[in-house]
Structures are given as structure tokens and as C-alpha cells.
Write an enzyme that holds these catalytic residues in place. Sequence first.
Site, mmCIF file in Angstrom:
data_model
loop_
_atom_site.group_PDB
_atom_site.id
_atom_site.type_symbol
_atom_site.label_atom_id
_atom_site.label_comp_id
_atom_site.label_asym_id
_atom_site.label_seq_id
_atom_site.Cartn_x
_atom_site.Cartn_y
_atom_site.Cartn_z
ATOM 1 N N ARG A 1 3.062 -5.780 2.217
ATOM 2 C CA ARG A 1 1.614 -5.781 1.990
ATOM 3 C C ARG A 1 1.234 -4.843 0.849
ATOM 4 N NH1 ARG A 1 -2.848 -2.737 1.288
ATOM 5 N NH2 ARG A 1 -2.132 -1.277 2.892
ATOM 6 N N ASP A 2 1.318 -3.561 1.077
ATOM 7 C CA ASP A 2 0.892 -2.583 0.078
ATOM 8 C C ASP A 2 1.766 -2.668 -1.170
ATOM 9 O OD1 ASP A 2 -0.716 -0.588 -0.878
ATOM 10 O OD2 ASP A 2 0.331 1.033 0.117
ATOM 11 N N HIS B 1 1.276 8.940 4.429
ATOM 12 C CA HIS B 1 1.457 7.829 3.479
ATOM 13 C C HIS B 1 1.452 8.434 2.081
ATOM 14 C CE1 HIS B 1 0.552 3.521 2.173
ATOM 15 N NE2 HIS B 1 0.345 4.220 1.054
ATOM 16 N N HIS C 1 2.529 8.430 -2.093
ATOM 17 C CA HIS C 1 2.964 7.773 -3.330
ATOM 18 C C HIS C 1 3.753 8.783 -4.168
ATOM 19 C CE1 HIS C 1 0.503 3.898 -3.419
ATOM 20 N NE2 HIS C 1 0.312 4.432 -2.215
ATOM 21 N N CYS D 1 -0.551 2.129 -7.971
ATOM 22 C CA CYS D 1 -1.969 2.411 -7.768
ATOM 23 C C CYS D 1 -2.702 2.155 -9.074
ATOM 24 C CB CYS D 1 -2.176 3.863 -7.327
ATOM 25 S SG CYS D 1 -3.920 4.247 -7.067
ATOM 26 N N ASN E 1 4.480 3.406 -3.877
ATOM 27 C CA ASN E 1 4.819 4.070 -2.633
ATOM 28 C C ASN E 1 6.211 4.673 -2.714
ATOM 29 O OD1 ASN E 1 2.584 3.042 -0.667
ATOM 30 N ND2 ASN E 1 3.251 1.231 -1.786
#
Length: 318
Positions: free
Chosen positions: A18-19, A215, A217, A248, A257
Site C-alpha cells: 500500500r504505502d 513508522h 522513513h 514522500c 519507508n
Amino acid sequence: MQLRSLPKQVNLVEVGPRDGLQNEKQHIETGIKAELCNRLLAAGVSRLEAAAFVSPKWVPQMADGAAVIASLNRALSPKPKSVSVSALVPNLKGMEAAIEAGVDEIVVFTAASEAFAQKNINCSIAESIERFKPVIELARRADIHIRGSISCALGCPYQGDVPVTAAAEVVKRLHGIGVQEFDVADTIGVGTAGRVSEVFSAVAKVSPLNQIAGHFHDTYGQALANILAALQVGVRTFHSSVAGLGGCPYAKGATGNVATEDVVYLLQGLGIACGIDLGELVKTGAWISEQIGKPYASRAGKALLNKQQAEMLTESAG
């Protein structure tokens, strides 16, 4: 800050499907997404963020979320009964689609930065939380686990520094409307270990740490150090993305990530179990990178892959 002894086991939430993939400009076939998910399950991933039920107009890459989830083979997992599949949902329409698809948990999203909330979801933090209420009510009736993602907890591309207590304040608000787990995110990867310790220590004052996930990055190469800092505070759940997929759009040069392979390698070195087979994970990371035409971004993954290839050459030469 009181440091704690490191745990024997942590939980990893794999967000690559997903991300990791949602910002890819090229169209990725449903079959590739489904195979990625199934390879991850076979490698031992037990918490998989597989889709986002958002408007295809805004995130076209996620338009096939229901088909991807329908293609999952949980029996591939070493522990299929413990597999949890999640999806991002922005509103009631997305929540209804998630229920129909059969997800185990949903993710609603806001921010620790007012500036980011206005730019990213076109409303204030308070307004975003108010909008979640009917979504959460429906999720609770359907007995679906509810996570709340808090973006920019360690820095914002628009306002810069974010107060140490900002994420904790949002956690309190989300808890008040029924959110059960809180993803504290360094969305643009500017966090450092010291700041992570401060932010997560503040969050620990308003929520049990078993309800908190980190979470991170890796924009500035600090993600692994930040995970270690969060571990020392008492956090036991972390998000990561196979092959370091993602990025991002708000941070130029962001590398996405933290790679799941790098996190698993770190955990192994610390003697912490996570239930994931690193060898199979590396194969999966190399495979998906080839499928989408990107260099393999996991440092540990590349090193292990090169070592394996060198050993194979030595054996064949012998």
C-alpha cells in the site's frame, strides 16, 4: 527518559503493497500486487497493509484494492490464522468497501501538524477526527480493528519543527473516538534518535506502548537508529516496506519507508524475533524491484543478495 530492556520479539507491519506502491507513477498490474502480497505472506509477514479504499481519481494505483485482497492466499503463511490484512480508508464509502473486501483492520489518517493536515487532507486536525467518527462506529460494529495514522510527528515540510507533545495530543483525541492502535509516523524522515525518544516518551504518557507503532522513513538514513531509540522507550510494533518501496512527495530526494529487510537484519543482530524469513524476504524484495523497474533499495537485501550470488559462482566454479 527511562530506557527499557530490549524485547525478545516485536511485531512488524508490512506496508509495501500500500504505502510503498501507491505513489508509483507507472501502472502496476493487479497480478503483480497480489503476487507481492502472497510472497510476503509466505516469508512470514503476519500484518499486511494491502490496499487503500480511496478515490481512484486521487490514487489510481490503489483502484484494484478489493481484487488484490481477494487474491490473497493466507494459507501460504507459516501461521495463517494469525494473519491480519489492513487497508487505508478515508471515509464511510471506503469503510464499506473495506468491509466488503473482508479486511481485518482499517487505518484512518490525520497529522500531528496543522499545516500538513490542511495541505494533505484539506481540513484541520480536529475536523479530520470529527470526520472519522462514523467510520469508526461502522468498524466497531463490524468488529474490525482500528488504527490511526499520525503523519509528521517528528517534522513537517510546511511548518518545520513539530512540538514534542503534538503526537501525544492527537493520540488522546483518537483514543477518545475509539481508535485502538496509533501509528506515530516520521513521514518525511527528518527524525533523529534523541527526538524519537522524546516524542515516543510523550506518547507513552497518554497511551500504553502496546498500542503504539513506529513508522519511519529513511530520507536522512536515520530510520534504523530511530527504531532502536523507539525500542529502548518500549515500542514493540514497527512499520516497514519491502525493498524500501515508497517515498514522500513532500520531501525532495526521500528514499521512502525503511526497508523491511534492513529492519529484520537489525532485529536479528539484536536477538529479537519477528517471525519473518530474511532469505525469502530478500528474494521478494529483489523480485518486486525488478517488476517495477527500480534498483533494489534495501542495503541489507543487496548485500545478502550479492553474497548469495558470489557463493553460487564459487560453487559453480568448483
